[in-house]
Design an enzyme around this catalytic site. Sequence first.
Site, PDB file in Angstrom:
ATOM      1  N   ARG A  51       0.864  -1.192   0.211  1.00 13.40           N
ATOM      2  CA  ARG A  51       0.024  -0.041  -0.073  1.00 13.40           C
ATOM      3  C   ARG A  51       0.772   1.212   0.020  1.00 13.40           C
ATOM      4  NH1 ARG A  51      -2.969   2.519   4.929  1.00 13.40           N
ATOM      5  NH2 ARG A  51      -4.160   3.932   3.852  1.00 13.40           N
ATOM      6  N   HIS A  55       0.738   3.992  -2.929  1.00 14.90           N
ATOM      7  CA  HIS A  55       0.184   5.391  -2.518  1.00 14.90           C
ATOM      8  C   HIS A  55       1.315   6.376  -2.767  1.00 14.90           C
ATOM      9  CE1 HIS A  55      -3.570   5.118   0.116  1.00 14.90           C
ATOM     10  NE2 HIS A  55      -3.617   4.002  -1.064  1.00 14.90           N
ATOM     11  N   HIS A 177      -5.655  -6.438  -3.595  1.00 10.99           N
ATOM     12  CA  HIS A 177      -6.501  -6.398  -2.530  1.00 10.99           C
ATOM     13  C   HIS A 177      -6.665  -7.824  -2.023  1.00 10.99           C
ATOM     14  CE1 HIS A 177      -8.306  -2.384  -2.805  1.00 10.99           C
ATOM     15  NE2 HIS A 177      -7.119  -2.101  -1.972  1.00 10.99           N
ATOM     16  N   TRP A 193     -10.232  -8.799   2.327  1.00 12.84           N
ATOM     17  CA  TRP A 193     -10.960  -8.989   1.153  1.00 12.84           C
ATOM     18  C   TRP A 193     -10.979 -10.428   0.780  1.00 12.84           C
ATOM     19  CZ3 TRP A 193      -7.844  -4.816   1.629  1.00 12.84           C
ATOM     20  CH2 TRP A 193      -8.466  -3.506   1.508  1.00 12.84           C
ATOM     21  N   ASP A 223     -14.295  -1.618  -5.300  1.00 13.11           N
ATOM     22  CA  ASP A 223     -14.142  -3.120  -5.647  1.00 13.11           C
ATOM     23  C   ASP A 223     -15.382  -3.649  -6.442  1.00 13.11           C
ATOM     24  OD1 ASP A 223     -11.860  -3.559  -4.226  1.00 13.11           O
ATOM     25  OD2 ASP A 223     -12.910  -3.715  -2.156  1.00 13.11           O
TER      26      ASP A 223
HETATM   27  C1  HEM Z   1      -5.900  -1.165   1.643  1.00 15.68           C
HETATM   28  C2  HEM Z   1      -8.788   1.565  -1.418  1.00 15.68           C
HETATM   29  C3  HEM Z   1      -6.223   0.235  -5.093  1.00 15.68           C
HETATM   30  C4  HEM Z   1      -3.239  -2.144  -2.224  1.00 15.68           C
HETATM   31  C5  HEM Z   1      -6.796  -0.318   1.046  1.00 15.68           C
HETATM   32  C6  HEM Z   1      -7.713   0.150   2.121  1.00 15.68           C
HETATM   33  C7  HEM Z   1      -8.786   1.107   1.277  1.00 15.68           C
HETATM   34  C8  HEM Z   1      -8.149   0.785  -0.235  1.00 15.68           C
HETATM   35  C9  HEM Z   1      -9.641   1.711   1.552  1.00 15.68           C
HETATM   36  C10 HEM Z   1      -7.899   0.172   3.461  1.00 15.68           C
HETATM   37  C11 HEM Z   1      -6.845   1.021   4.208  1.00 15.68           C
HETATM   38  C12 HEM Z   1      -6.896   0.718   5.794  1.00 15.68           C
HETATM   39  O1  HEM Z   1      -7.972   0.933   6.281  1.00 15.68           O
HETATM   40  O2  HEM Z   1      -6.049   0.334   6.262  1.00 15.68           O
HETATM   41  C13 HEM Z   1      -8.318   1.345  -2.550  1.00 15.68           C
HETATM   42  C14 HEM Z   1      -8.812   1.928  -3.597  1.00 15.68           C
HETATM   43  C15 HEM Z   1      -8.321   1.613  -4.711  1.00 15.68           C
HETATM   44  C16 HEM Z   1      -7.070   0.659  -4.435  1.00 15.68           C
HETATM   45  C17 HEM Z   1     -10.091   2.812  -3.828  1.00 15.68           C
HETATM   46  C18 HEM Z   1      -8.581   1.860  -6.196  1.00 15.68           C
HETATM   47  C19 HEM Z   1      -8.785   1.002  -7.224  1.00 15.68           C
HETATM   48  C20 HEM Z   1      -4.920  -0.306  -4.519  1.00 15.68           C
HETATM   49  C21 HEM Z   1      -4.059  -0.671  -5.695  1.00 15.68           C
HETATM   50  C22 HEM Z   1      -3.077  -1.238  -4.596  1.00 15.68           C
HETATM   51  C23 HEM Z   1      -3.714  -1.480  -3.456  1.00 15.68           C
HETATM   52  C24 HEM Z   1      -3.828  -0.322  -7.132  1.00 15.68           C
HETATM   53  C25 HEM Z   1      -1.667  -1.891  -4.983  1.00 15.68           C
HETATM   54  C26 HEM Z   1      -1.236  -2.308  -6.137  1.00 15.68           C
HETATM   55  C27 HEM Z   1      -3.651  -2.414  -1.275  1.00 15.68           C
HETATM   56  C28 HEM Z   1      -3.169  -2.974  -0.225  1.00 15.68           C
HETATM   57  C29 HEM Z   1      -3.922  -2.824   1.179  1.00 15.68           C
HETATM   58  C30 HEM Z   1      -5.046  -1.766   0.704  1.00 15.68           C
HETATM   59  C31 HEM Z   1      -2.101  -4.193  -0.077  1.00 15.68           C
HETATM   60  C32 HEM Z   1      -3.973  -3.402   2.307  1.00 15.68           C
HETATM   61  C33 HEM Z   1      -3.314  -2.577   3.370  1.00 15.68           C
HETATM   62  C34 HEM Z   1      -3.040  -3.221   4.855  1.00 15.68           C
HETATM   63  O3  HEM Z   1      -3.397  -4.517   4.988  1.00 15.68           O
HETATM   64  O4  HEM Z   1      -2.491  -2.480   5.650  1.00 15.68           O
HETATM   65  N1  HEM Z   1      -7.064   0.038  -0.238  1.00 15.68           N
HETATM   66  N2  HEM Z   1      -7.324   0.687  -3.053  1.00 15.68           N
HETATM   67  N3  HEM Z   1      -4.868  -0.929  -3.466  1.00 15.68           N
HETATM   68  N4  HEM Z   1      -4.897  -1.730  -0.735  1.00 15.68           N
HETATM   69 FE1  HEM Z   1      -6.114  -0.641  -1.753  1.00 15.68          FE
END
Ligand code: HEM
Length: 264
Positions: A51, A55, A177, A193, A223
């Site tokens: 993440r 970001h 995810h 997820w 999603d």
């Molecule tokens: C976690 C949104 C795309 C990788 C999250 C979370 C949100 C989010 C709301 C939860 C954060 C938290 O509460 O800790 C989105 C949205 C996306 C997107 C709206 C648009 C498509 C991506 C992409 C990647 C990614 C492109 C990587 C290539 C991750 C990972 C987590 C995460 C690995 C888990 C983090 C953790 O466990 O601490 N994302 N995301 N996301 N996202 Fe996304």
Amino acid sequence: MSCIPCGSAAAAAKAVVAVSDTTMPSKAEVQARGLLIDLYRAKPCMPIMVRLAWHDAGTFCAKDNTGGANASIRFEPEISHGANAGLTAATQLVQTIKDKVPEIGYADLYQLASVVAVEFCGGPSIPFRLGRKDAVEKEVTPDGRLPDAKQGHEHLRDIFYRMGFVDREIVALSGAHALGRAHADRSGFDGAWTKEPLVFDNAYFKELLAKEADPSLLKLPSDLTLLDTPSMSKWVKLYAEDEQLFFRDYAAAHLKLSELGQFQ
Ligand code: HEM
């Protein structure tokens, strides 16, 4: 032992340099990869590292070439943008590696940490090269460039097309995810997820299509919206059926993400 024909020693030496320039990781990269694997064995922080790198890179704007994988996320006020809640923990973990391998820049280390995390969790190998330029403090990117999880596919297109991605790549990248979870105190969402959030596979797509959704698993509006338009939903279906296809597409899209704004 193979023999180098007389007179061609210099050419052979040149060839070795050429090969090591293009394919062999540097000593520093090997060392950093080893330290990252040690870290992931001791502390399963792989998802937050993915993440962090996303970001950092996902602020890129192809029109004016600002943002991108330049480690500007380590500076205030960017690290305190709402979308980055919780990511200080990740920058601090990367700092422990940076302290031991200071010759690697922050932008490279953030992206390397993510590539190694995906591989460590069983995902595809992602090509990687060092050489990103670290942003300086005045190059922080403005707030509002990362996607809003509450919005639909038109919003995803606005955000990802700005970076230079197409629908197929949006879907492939969303498959990240498979890893990790949302935290109520960070994003306001809660839960993972997939049933195995430390395994990188195509389970994210399978869960998205499941006839009977598992109520313990998370589906963000961003999603679910992948199913709202045929140019995205067809990739959700294909990736759910064919993990190898997902891995190939994911690796290519992740590589592109990891180099946004760099190496021109
Ligand atoms: C976690 C949104 C795309 C990788 C999250 C979370 C949100 C989010 C709301 C939860 C954060 C938290 O509460 O800790 C989105 C949205 C996306 C997107 C709206 C648009 C498509 C991506 C992409 C990647 C990614 C492109 C990587 C290539 C991750 C990972 C987590 C995460 C690995 C888990 C983090 C953790 O466990 O601490 N994302 N995301 N996301 N996202 Fe996304």
